[in-house]
Design an enzyme around this catalytic site. Structure first.
Site, PDB file in Angstrom:
ATOM      1  N   ASP A  67      -9.150  -8.745 -31.705  1.00 52.02           N
ATOM      2  CA  ASP A  67      -7.959  -8.753 -31.498  1.00 52.02           C
ATOM      3  C   ASP A  67      -7.366 -10.139 -31.776  1.00 52.02           C
ATOM      4  O   ASP A  67      -8.229 -11.133 -31.976  1.00 52.02           O
ATOM      5  CB  ASP A  67      -7.083  -8.374 -30.250  1.00 52.02           C
ATOM      6  CG  ASP A  67      -7.683  -9.142 -29.063  1.00 52.02           C
ATOM      7  OD1 ASP A  67      -8.484 -10.081 -29.251  1.00 52.02           O
ATOM      8  OD2 ASP A  67      -7.404  -8.798 -27.988  1.00 52.02           O
ATOM      9  N   ASP A 129      -4.199  -4.154 -15.929  1.00 50.10           N
ATOM     10  CA  ASP A 129      -3.033  -3.030 -16.323  1.00 50.10           C
ATOM     11  C   ASP A 129      -3.916  -1.936 -16.862  1.00 50.10           C
ATOM     12  O   ASP A 129      -3.480  -0.942 -17.397  1.00 50.10           O
ATOM     13  CB  ASP A 129      -1.979  -3.268 -17.037  1.00 50.10           C
ATOM     14  CG  ASP A 129      -2.375  -4.101 -18.494  1.00 50.10           C
ATOM     15  OD1 ASP A 129      -3.397  -4.149 -18.667  1.00 50.10           O
ATOM     16  OD2 ASP A 129      -1.318  -4.494 -19.161  1.00 50.10           O
ATOM     17  N   HIS A 131      -5.631  -2.263 -19.850  1.00 52.58           N
ATOM     18  CA  HIS A 131      -5.750  -2.549 -21.095  1.00 52.58           C
ATOM     19  C   HIS A 131      -7.429  -2.916 -21.577  1.00 52.58           C
ATOM     20  O   HIS A 131      -7.951  -3.588 -20.687  1.00 52.58           O
ATOM     21  CB  HIS A 131      -4.872  -3.577 -21.839  1.00 52.58           C
ATOM     22  CG  HIS A 131      -5.202  -5.061 -21.760  1.00 52.58           C
ATOM     23  ND1 HIS A 131      -4.575  -5.788 -20.597  1.00 52.58           N
ATOM     24  CD2 HIS A 131      -5.959  -5.813 -22.383  1.00 52.58           C
ATOM     25  CE1 HIS A 131      -4.855  -6.829 -20.898  1.00 52.58           C
ATOM     26  NE2 HIS A 131      -5.819  -7.035 -21.671  1.00 52.58           N
TER      27      HIS A 131
END
Length: 236
Positions: A67, A129, A131
């Protein structure tokens, strides 16, 4: 799933470094995709130390950043700058063996990875969260390969990134999608700290849902989850 519960962060880091090193020692091309951030920091320090003591040919080890968050007015994004500092520069990775993910090449990366035999290992952390990589709740589609998310000043993604980074993000965010990650031969998820205990419980114990993106990883046929005891405290 292979679940490893390590006594503490140091032990978790030793186990993680050992898995990555084992992949590196294969006598063939090896394609790695490694995370940056705090969770792998000690593992990379251990890995750098071990590699400095080995006489080995590293020319067949290739690195694919999974990413990237562009940083305003910076040459490199968050992932590239983090990995360069923690691993690529300390072990002397040749520039041609580093495959940076950018807004210019993300649409071709899945095809290029397939052409070189696929990813041998994806090493990931877990967000509070749920992810993984850049697959965030509210943006994740389990059917997606590598994709981009626009980052527009004032929108929710921009504000979230700015808060997380502590500096101004650039104009794009790209990430391997769930389909890209799930195509890898081996996944390793490392999670440490009591603050991650509740989310890793949800990830491991289900259900599989795009609301908790990392839950999809539990369906991979070859995934190793490495937790310290603090992170594992809420598991059944």
């Amino acid at each position: 799933m292979d679940l490893v519960i390590a006594k503490d962060y140091e032990t978790l880091s030793e186990v993680t470094a050992g898995i990555v090193l084992e992949k590196m020692l294969k006598h063939r091309r090896v394609n790695l995709s490694l995370t940056t951030g705090n969770s792998p920091k000690m593992a990379y320090e251990i890995l750098v130390d071990k590699l400095s003591k080995l006489q080995m040919d590293t020319s067949m080890i290739h690195y694919y950043n999974f990413d990237e968050v562009a940083l305003k007015d910076k040459q490199y994004g968050l992932t590239m700058s983090g990995l360069k500092k923690a691993l690529y520069e300390p072990i002397g990775v040749a520039p041609e063996n580093i495959h940076e993910l950018t807004i210019e090449n993300y649409q071709e990366i899945d095809k290029k990875i397939a052409q070189v035999g696929g990813l041998d290992l994806v090493l990931m952390g877990l967000g509070e969260d749920g992810h993984f990589c850049g697959n965030m709740p509210g943006y994740t589609d389990f059917s997606k390969e590598t994709y981009s998310i626009p980052v527009i000043p004032g929108d929710q993604m921009y504000e979230s990134l700015q808060e997380h980074l502590g500096e101004e993000p650039g104009d794009y965010f790209v990430t391997f999608g769930p389909k890209t990650v799930m195509a890898a031969k081996h996944l390793v998820l490392i999670v440490n700290g009591e603050h991650k205990a509740e989310i890793i419980k949800q990830v491991i114990e289900g259900p599989v849902t795009e609301k908790i993106p990392a839950s999809i990883l539990m369906t991979h046929p070859n995934i190793t989850v490495i937790l310290d005891e603090a992170a594992a405290k809420s598991l059944k």
